[in-house]
Scaffold this active site. Sequence first.
Site, short mmCIF file in Angstrom:
data_model
loop_
_atom_site.label_atom_id
_atom_site.label_comp_id
_atom_site.label_asym_id
_atom_site.label_seq_id
_atom_site.Cartn_x
_atom_site.Cartn_y
_atom_site.Cartn_z
CB SER A 169 -20.92 26.92 10.43
OG SER A 169 -21.15 27.52 9.18
NE ARG A 178 -12.60 23.34 14.51
CZ ARG A 178 -12.56 24.60 14.11
NH1 ARG A 178 -12.61 24.86 12.82
NH2 ARG A 178 -12.49 25.57 14.98
CG HIS A 217 -17.58 23.18 10.02
ND1 HIS A 217 -16.43 23.55 9.38
CD2 HIS A 217 -18.46 24.19 9.85
CE1 HIS A 217 -16.60 24.75 8.85
NE2 HIS A 217 -17.82 25.16 9.11
#
Length: 214
Positions: free
Chosen positions: A18, A43, A46
């Site tokens: 990922s 982050r 994601h």
Amino acid sequence: MAAAPPYLKDPAEIYRQSFATVEAEAGDVLASLDPNEAAVARRLIHACGMIDVAESLRFAGDGVARGIAALAAGAPVLADCRMVAAGIDATRTGGSEIICTLNDPDVPTRALAEKTTRSAAQVALWRPHLEGAVVAIGNAPTALFRLMEEIEAGAPMPAVILGFPVGFIGAAESKDALADTDLPQVTLLGRRGGSALAAAAVNALLRLSRDEPQ
């Protein structure tokens, strides 16, 4: 019923792939940021699965550095709704209290008296906790507008404002207004945002405050 196609099951490998994908597809934008800002951006990408949000992120006023220092010192996190509060990783909060005042019994009365939303009315209750705090707004544009009004009127200065209100009415405008200030901030310009992104920003700062691998 058709059988499910083969899929990856190893959690560590899913995690690795990922973030490798994020790096491969957003690397140019991430490389333009300082390392801690880039860690927060990864982050956020994601959390929503959208690479292009990297181009709409605004970092200003040393917000990331200030947020990291505040959380390392145990500063509170003020969340504008329960969904933001619920998304913050409690295993990493240390001495930082997560405060959400939206359901305070005084808030509906305040909202009616002020002819505004409950999200905005609750901001007055943040004042005792606001100095040096991390503020995470992932729902209501009115909360972000009201916070800026309170600060302009002399309310204590938070360490950083994580501005991620979402929606079609006021969301983009509230974040544009924040971006036009010199307040310490991380914000996603435009209509996109939401509780998951606000919580992801807090979680990224918590990881950085603990010197955890990103």
